[in-house]
Each structure stands twice: as structure tokens, then as C-alpha cells.
Design a protein around this motif. Structure first.
Motif, mmCIF file in Angstrom:
data_model
loop_
_atom_site.group_PDB
_atom_site.id
_atom_site.type_symbol
_atom_site.label_atom_id
_atom_site.label_comp_id
_atom_site.label_asym_id
_atom_site.label_seq_id
_atom_site.Cartn_x
_atom_site.Cartn_y
_atom_site.Cartn_z
ATOM 1 N N ALA A 141 46.849 43.802 48.053
ATOM 2 C CA ALA A 141 46.111 43.806 47.392
ATOM 3 C C ALA A 141 45.026 45.478 46.858
ATOM 4 C CB ALA A 141 45.511 42.843 47.203
ATOM 5 N N ALA A 142 44.309 46.010 47.940
ATOM 6 C CA ALA A 142 43.828 47.324 47.963
ATOM 7 C C ALA A 142 44.624 48.277 46.226
ATOM 8 C CB ALA A 142 43.378 47.825 48.497
ATOM 9 N N HIS A 143 46.322 48.584 47.141
ATOM 10 C CA HIS A 143 46.711 49.386 46.904
ATOM 11 C C HIS A 143 47.422 48.948 45.388
ATOM 12 C CE1 HIS A 143 50.530 51.721 47.260
ATOM 13 N NE2 HIS A 143 51.530 51.390 45.954
ATOM 14 N N GLN A 170 47.468 54.960 36.540
ATOM 15 C CA GLN A 170 48.234 54.388 35.722
ATOM 16 C C GLN A 170 47.182 53.728 34.533
ATOM 17 O OE1 GLN A 170 51.141 51.650 36.637
ATOM 18 N NE2 GLN A 170 52.238 53.505 38.453
ATOM 19 N N ASN A 171 46.098 54.868 34.395
ATOM 20 C CA ASN A 171 44.638 54.658 33.617
ATOM 21 C C ASN A 171 44.620 52.839 33.128
ATOM 22 O OD1 ASN A 171 45.828 57.048 32.521
ATOM 23 N ND2 ASN A 171 47.151 56.139 31.384
ATOM 24 N N GLN A 172 44.206 52.470 34.607
ATOM 25 C CA GLN A 172 43.454 51.194 34.576
ATOM 26 C C GLN A 172 44.470 50.278 34.199
ATOM 27 O OE1 GLN A 172 40.540 51.284 35.822
ATOM 28 N NE2 GLN A 172 39.836 52.948 36.508
ATOM 29 N N SER A 173 45.463 50.279 34.010
ATOM 30 C CA SER A 173 46.401 49.277 32.689
ATOM 31 C C SER A 173 47.070 47.884 34.118
ATOM 32 C CB SER A 173 48.157 49.538 32.575
ATOM 33 O OG SER A 173 48.647 48.735 32.585
ATOM 34 N N LEU A 198 47.499 35.857 41.513
ATOM 35 C CA LEU A 198 46.969 36.912 41.520
ATOM 36 C C LEU A 198 47.794 38.410 40.426
ATOM 37 C CD1 LEU A 198 45.712 37.099 44.889
ATOM 38 C CD2 LEU A 198 43.978 36.798 42.347
ATOM 39 N N ILE A 199 49.313 38.116 40.652
ATOM 40 C CA ILE A 199 50.010 39.233 40.487
ATOM 41 C C ILE A 199 51.018 38.571 39.061
ATOM 42 C CG2 ILE A 199 49.565 40.583 41.449
ATOM 43 C CD1 ILE A 199 51.588 40.387 42.974
ATOM 44 N N ASP A 246 44.997 38.618 37.436
ATOM 45 C CA ASP A 246 43.610 37.941 38.017
ATOM 46 C C ASP A 246 42.822 38.853 39.193
ATOM 47 O OD1 ASP A 246 40.725 37.278 39.063
ATOM 48 O OD2 ASP A 246 41.682 35.161 38.863
ATOM 49 N N ARG A 247 42.702 41.007 37.715
ATOM 50 C CA ARG A 247 41.581 41.655 38.195
ATOM 51 C C ARG A 247 41.152 41.929 39.490
ATOM 52 N NH1 ARG A 247 43.420 47.173 36.106
ATOM 53 N NH2 ARG A 247 42.254 48.888 37.215
ATOM 54 N N ASP A 248 39.600 41.136 39.000
ATOM 55 C CA ASP A 248 38.671 40.850 39.661
ATOM 56 C C ASP A 248 38.771 39.622 41.455
ATOM 57 O OD1 ASP A 248 36.823 41.490 38.472
ATOM 58 O OD2 ASP A 248 36.417 40.256 36.696
ATOM 59 N N ARG A 249 39.255 38.737 41.167
ATOM 60 C CA ARG A 249 40.394 38.566 42.289
ATOM 61 C C ARG A 249 41.104 38.729 43.493
ATOM 62 N NH1 ARG A 249 43.501 33.252 41.381
ATOM 63 N NH2 ARG A 249 43.261 33.030 43.626
ATOM 64 N N LEU A 250 41.821 40.368 43.008
ATOM 65 C CA LEU A 250 42.542 41.002 43.161
ATOM 66 C C LEU A 250 41.932 42.002 44.272
ATOM 67 C CD1 LEU A 250 45.606 41.305 43.872
ATOM 68 C CD2 LEU A 250 45.907 42.928 41.921
ATOM 69 N N HIS A 251 40.792 42.630 43.767
ATOM 70 C CA HIS A 251 39.857 43.516 43.853
ATOM 71 C C HIS A 251 39.096 43.010 45.046
ATOM 72 C CE1 HIS A 251 36.330 45.813 43.970
ATOM 73 N NE2 HIS A 251 37.430 47.092 43.998
ATOM 74 N N LYS A 252 38.611 41.606 45.496
ATOM 75 C CA LYS A 252 37.916 40.913 46.399
ATOM 76 C C LYS A 252 38.892 40.968 47.732
ATOM 77 C CE LYS A 252 34.526 38.630 42.450
ATOM 78 N NZ LYS A 252 34.809 37.156 42.820
ATOM 79 N N LEU A 253 40.215 40.135 47.339
ATOM 80 C CA LEU A 253 40.875 40.527 48.375
ATOM 81 C C LEU A 253 41.548 41.741 49.291
ATOM 82 C CD1 LEU A 253 42.893 38.863 49.838
ATOM 83 C CD2 LEU A 253 44.551 39.775 48.456
ATOM 84 N N GLY A 254 41.345 43.013 47.988
ATOM 85 C CA GLY A 254 41.572 43.806 48.422
ATOM 86 C C GLY A 254 40.736 44.729 49.380
#
Length: 231
Positions: A156-158, A166-169, A204-205, A216-224
Motif C-alpha cells: 500500500a505504501a509503495h 506519477q503526477n499524483q495519478s 482499495l485497488i 480509495d486513496r485515503d484508506r490505502l494511505h492509512k494502511l501504508g
């Protein structure tokens, strides 16, 4: 590439930005262009450190091998980045191995000529120190990832970090194979496949080959960012 074009390319690299024309001319005299095919070894761990490298084209992975053959990728460098400057400075052996991930052209700086360049161009020393601090932060982060996070958390962090490059895509492309990604994240391909499946099942992906959509970028970020909890 003509000598003039090569000098201009050097001036645009982060390492030599702001260098005088005299210093650029000296760099052009001492540097050696080396070409490596995909999969070719640049140097091996514990071999004599004869200099350091700047990537002109291509990508290079820095890795270590355990006694049983398991690979741990420490970093992947791409165009205009440089590596192996520490052993070039202290004269000790290369602490890890380097391999071209694709056909690559590298600029090789022999050690003694490089040390002479540092005396001619003191600003280069500051740039090297800044780069060393970034490498140290990266390695510190790697130790934390491997020590305190499980594989889905590392993945998730990766993916979040890859999105930032990649431009916050929210639609990103994996730049390495799954085997290489597994070695980068300190695991094996089967485990990384299960981690992808888990993130997909959790909504999440969404994957389509090497292309991944972050649902779900927010959940992915929290997991990472979270630390693993012992089960």
C-alpha cells in the motif's frame, strides 16, 4: 551526441547544475561512457570500488543477496540519478551489487579523478552530502518497512509513493515486474500476489496487468502508514 550536447546534458543533471564551464569541461574529460545490456551486472558486492556512476539512460537496481539466494532490492535508480558515491569516497569495497534493469548507458567516474574533481568544485561536495542524506532516509524507511509492516502494508505504501512520482495519478503503472517488486518489498512473488488480491478484495485497488487504479486513496494511505499488529 556531440561534445557540445554532452556538456549541455551534464549541466542539466542535478549533480552538476551550476557548475562552471571549466568544471564541466573537466568532467567531460574524466568521465567514461559505459553501456550495459538488460540484466548485465555493473558491479558485485565486495568487489573493488573503482568509482561511481551517473545514469544517462536506463535504470539500475542496487541489491544484496542472502546466503540462500534471496534477493533484497535496496533501491532502483533512473536517469540523471547517481549511485556508489560512498565507496568512491572512502575507497572501501562496494557494499551491494548493481544490475541494469534495461539497456542502460552510465557515466563512470574513476575514483581518484573524482576526488580531484571535489577539490576543483567544492559545491559538488554539498550536493553529494544532500544525496547521501536522502539515501540514508530511504534506507531508514526501508528498515522500518521490513521490520514493522506486513506485506499488504508495504505494498500500500509503495503504491502511494508510486502515485506521487506519477503526477499524483490514481491510475498508475508498475515500473518493475512482480518478482522485482517482491524483492523490493522484502518478500516473494507468491506473497506479493496475495497482497494484491487482498487490496483488490478490500476495494482499495483494481488491477489490469501492470496498470493499477487506486480506488480509495485515503484508506490505502492509512494502511501504508499503519504499523503491523501482531496476530
Amino acid at each position: 551526441m556531440s561534445a557540445l550536447e554532452f556538456d549541455h546534458w551534464l549541466e542539466l543533471t542535478p549533480l552538476f547544475q551550476g557548475a562552471s564551464s571549466e568544471n564541466i569541461a573537466y568532467v567531460a574529460q574524466i568521465v567514461q561512457l559505459k553501456h550495459y545490456q538488460k540484466g548485465e551486472i555493473v558491479f558485485t558486492q565486495d568487489s573493488e570500488a573503482t568509482g561511481f556512476f551517473v545514469i544517462k539512460t536506463g535504470r539500475v537496481k542496487i541489491f544484496k543477496l542472502a546466503a540462500q539466494g534471496k534477493e533484497q532490492i535496496l533501491h532502483i535508480f533512473s536517469e540523471q540519478e547517481y549511485f556508489a558515491e560512498v565507496p568512491a569516497l572512502d575507497g572501501k569495497r562496494y557494499p551491494a551489487s548493481a544490475e541494469a534493469l534495461e539497456d542502460s548507458t552510465l557515466l563512470f567516474f574513476p575514483r581518484f579523478e573524482f576526488l580531484d574533481l571535489l577539490q576543483r568544485y567544492p559545491a559538488l561536495t554539498i550536493r553529494l552530502l544532500l544525496n547521501l542524506s536522502m539515501h540514508l532516509r530511504h534506507l531508514t524507511g526501508l528498515v522500518e518497512e521490513l521490520s514493522f509492516k506486513d506485506v499488504p502494508q508495504r505494498l500500500a505504501a509503495h503504491l502511494i509513493n508510486l502515485s506521487q512520482t506519477q503526477n499524483q495519478s490514481n491510475i498508475i503503472t508498475l515500473e518493475v515486474t512482480k518478482s522485482q517488486l517482491a524483492a523490493l518489498l522484502g518478500t516473494i512473488p507468491a506473497t506479493i500476489s496475495r497482497a494484491f488480491y487482498r487490496l483488490s478484495q478490500d476495494g482499495l485497488i483494481m488491477m489490469q496487468g501492470a496498470q493499477i487504479e487506486l480506488l480509495d486513496r485515503d484508506r490505502l494511505h492509512k494502511l501504508g502508514q499503519a504499523l503491523a499488529v501482531d496476530e
